[in-house]
Design a protein around this motif. Structure first.
Motif, PDB file in Angstrom:
ATOM      1  N   ARG A  50       0.987  -0.897   0.115  1.00  0.00           N
ATOM      2  CA  ARG A  50       0.014   0.027   0.064  1.00  0.00           C
ATOM      3  C   ARG A  50       0.898   1.366   0.109  1.00  0.00           C
ATOM      4  NH1 ARG A  50      -5.351   2.066  -0.016  1.00  0.00           N
ATOM      5  NH2 ARG A  50      -5.468   4.073   1.798  1.00  0.00           N
ATOM      6  N   LEU A  52       2.507   4.759   1.117  1.00  0.00           N
ATOM      7  CA  LEU A  52       2.430   5.818   1.825  1.00  0.00           C
ATOM      8  C   LEU A  52       3.489   6.757   1.175  1.00  0.00           C
ATOM      9  CD1 LEU A  52       2.510   6.586   4.814  1.00  0.00           C
ATOM     10  CD2 LEU A  52       4.628   4.397   5.172  1.00  0.00           C
ATOM     11  N   HIS A  77       5.029  -1.747   3.451  1.00  0.00           N
ATOM     12  CA  HIS A  77       4.336  -0.400   2.888  1.00  0.00           C
ATOM     13  C   HIS A  77       5.100  -0.043   1.077  1.00  0.00           C
ATOM     14  CE1 HIS A  77       1.393   0.210   6.144  1.00  0.00           C
ATOM     15  NE2 HIS A  77       2.845   0.530   6.264  1.00  0.00           N
ATOM     16  N   GLN A 119      -4.777   6.569  -4.420  1.00  0.00           N
ATOM     17  CA  GLN A 119      -5.055   6.315  -2.827  1.00  0.00           C
ATOM     18  C   GLN A 119      -3.741   6.342  -2.064  1.00  0.00           C
ATOM     19  OE1 GLN A 119      -7.236   4.838   0.123  1.00  0.00           O
ATOM     20  NE2 GLN A 119      -8.910   5.786  -0.169  1.00  0.00           N
ATOM     21  N   ASP A 121      -1.827   6.757   1.604  1.00  0.00           N
ATOM     22  CA  ASP A 121      -1.539   6.917   3.221  1.00  0.00           C
ATOM     23  C   ASP A 121      -0.172   8.075   3.728  1.00  0.00           C
ATOM     24  OD1 ASP A 121      -3.014   5.078   4.014  1.00  0.00           O
ATOM     25  OD2 ASP A 121      -1.788   3.420   4.388  1.00  0.00           O
ATOM     26  N   CYS A 123       2.202  10.625   5.721  1.00  0.00           N
ATOM     27  CA  CYS A 123       3.054  11.136   7.083  1.00  0.00           C
ATOM     28  C   CYS A 123       3.988  11.835   6.323  1.00  0.00           C
ATOM     29  CB  CYS A 123       3.529   9.561   7.365  1.00  0.00           C
ATOM     30  SG  CYS A 123       5.060  10.269   9.014  1.00  0.00           S
ATOM     31  N   VAL A 143      -6.465  10.149   0.175  1.00  0.00           N
ATOM     32  CA  VAL A 143      -5.883  10.475   1.341  1.00  0.00           C
ATOM     33  C   VAL A 143      -6.433   9.033   2.451  1.00  0.00           C
ATOM     34  CG1 VAL A 143      -4.831  11.371   3.021  1.00  0.00           C
ATOM     35  CG2 VAL A 143      -4.855  12.444   0.541  1.00  0.00           C
ATOM     36  N   GLY A 144      -6.160   8.026   2.825  1.00  0.00           N
ATOM     37  CA  GLY A 144      -6.549   6.839   3.344  1.00  0.00           C
ATOM     38  C   GLY A 144      -6.338   6.888   4.954  1.00  0.00           C
ATOM     39  N   ARG A 145      -5.473   7.347   5.126  1.00  0.00           N
ATOM     40  CA  ARG A 145      -4.963   7.991   6.425  1.00  0.00           C
ATOM     41  C   ARG A 145      -3.650   8.684   6.792  1.00  0.00           C
ATOM     42  NH1 ARG A 145      -6.711   4.233  10.631  1.00  0.00           N
ATOM     43  NH2 ARG A 145      -7.425   2.428   9.632  1.00  0.00           N
ATOM     44  N   THR A 229     -10.620  12.164   7.389  1.00  0.00           N
ATOM     45  CA  THR A 229      -9.173  10.514   7.285  1.00  0.00           C
ATOM     46  C   THR A 229      -8.859  10.749   8.659  1.00  0.00           C
ATOM     47  OG1 THR A 229      -8.883  11.727   4.861  1.00  0.00           O
ATOM     48  CG2 THR A 229      -6.890  10.647   6.297  1.00  0.00           C
ATOM     49  N   LEU A 287      -1.677   2.477  10.789  1.00  0.00           N
ATOM     50  CA  LEU A 287      -1.293   2.678   8.887  1.00  0.00           C
ATOM     51  C   LEU A 287      -1.769   0.921   8.513  1.00  0.00           C
ATOM     52  CD1 LEU A 287       1.530   4.018   7.420  1.00  0.00           C
ATOM     53  CD2 LEU A 287      -0.168   5.148   7.515  1.00  0.00           C
TER      54      LEU A 287
END
Length: 293
Positions: A50, A52, A77, A119, A121, A123, A143-145, A229, A287
């Motif tokens: 996924r 990041l 990730h 999409q 995440d 940071c 933006v997932g997280r 989110t 995450l």
């Protein structure tokens, strides 16, 4: 001769590459083209992981994640550490001007499009945190997280004393010593900055062709409340950029469902490194798909 091959940038680029070589996992250098120029992404982790996206603070370059990216890549990730365009780093702002906040967010849209990322995440640290929050408000479906590390101009403004110290950084006569002095004041009695990253920042500040910094106002409380989110907000206990406990309280009021904490023994600029063990643990847990919001 491009700005990135100018002899004056040789020490900066050497320090950048030396720090990148210290990442604990193999790094793939990706470059994508947008209307604004070429953007460098330092990628690591499984290609099918996924995504990041990591956004650094002003002047920090994507190399600031040397103590973090490996942990998140090893957690599965696909880490995409971006050099902000117009900032020191290996991105090249040789195209259209960003033209304010909409242009900055449009650039990030284009970078994700070119990477094939629908999409991800996020940071982000410091100024990068403000960009990430604005982006989550601009494109919530992408933006997932959202993990924010001592993000500035998100939940409160800067301390006046910090701004007074920072103002000389924007005056003519930029020198590496001026940047080193600012960093040393900022980190105070917390763990010393990694010397190689300190040089990346200082040399980038002194020698890098500067573009106008794109910034904007702190998002209003009403705008922030529209955010759906999931958010993790970590603040540095010794941050001089703002009062960390007051900003943490403001984040809790703005986003009651957010995971908010103040981490000890870290300052604003050294949070990703000085508190790496705790940052890596908390971000990885946040995450994880089984994380309970």
């Amino acid at each position: 001769m491009s700005a990135r091959t100018a002899p004056s940038l040789t020490p900066f680029l050497a320090a950048y590459d030396a720090l990148l070589a210290r990442w604990s996992v193999p790094v793939e250098a990706l470059t994508v083209r947008t209307a604004h120029g070429t953007t460098r992404i330092n990628a690591c982790g499984p290609a099918d992981g996924r995504p990041l996206v990591l956004l650094h603070g002003g002047g920090a370059t994507s190399t600031i994640w040397f103590a973090n990216a490996g942990a998140w890549a090893e957690a599965g990730h696909r880490v995409l550490a971006i050099d902000l365009i117009g900032d020191p780093g290996r991105s090249v702002h040789d195209g259209a001007a960003l033209d304010g906040v909409p242009g900055l967010l449009g650039w990030l849209d284009a970078v994700l499009d070119e990477l094939g990322v629908r999409q991800a995440d996020f940071c982000a640290h410091s100024y990068g945190g403000w960009i990430a929050l604005e982006y989550a408000l601009h494109a919530p479906a992408r933006v997932g997280r959202l993990a924010l590390l001592d993000a500035t101009q998100c939940f409160a403004g800067f301390r006046p004393g910090y701004l007074l110290r920072a103002v000389p950084l924007f005056l003519p006569g930029r020198t590496a010593d001026r940047a080193r002095s600012f960093l040393d004041w900022d980190t105070g009695t917390t763990p010393r900055l990694d010397p190689t990253w300190r040089e990346v920042y200082a040399l980038g500040y002194a020698d890098f062709p500067a573009s106008r910094v794109v910034t904007g106002p702190q998002p209003s409380a009403d705008r922030i409340r529209t955010l759906t989110t999931p958010v993790l907000a970590l603040f540095a206990a010794h941050s001089r950029a703002h009062n960390p406990h007051q900003v943490a309280d403001a984040a809790r009021r703005a986003l009651p469902e957010a995971d908010v904490a103040v981490l000890l023994n870290a300052a604003h600029h050294n949070l990703p490194v000085a508190a790496a063990t705790e940052v890596n643990r908390r971000v990885t847990a946040f995450l994880t798909p089984t994380h309970q919001d």
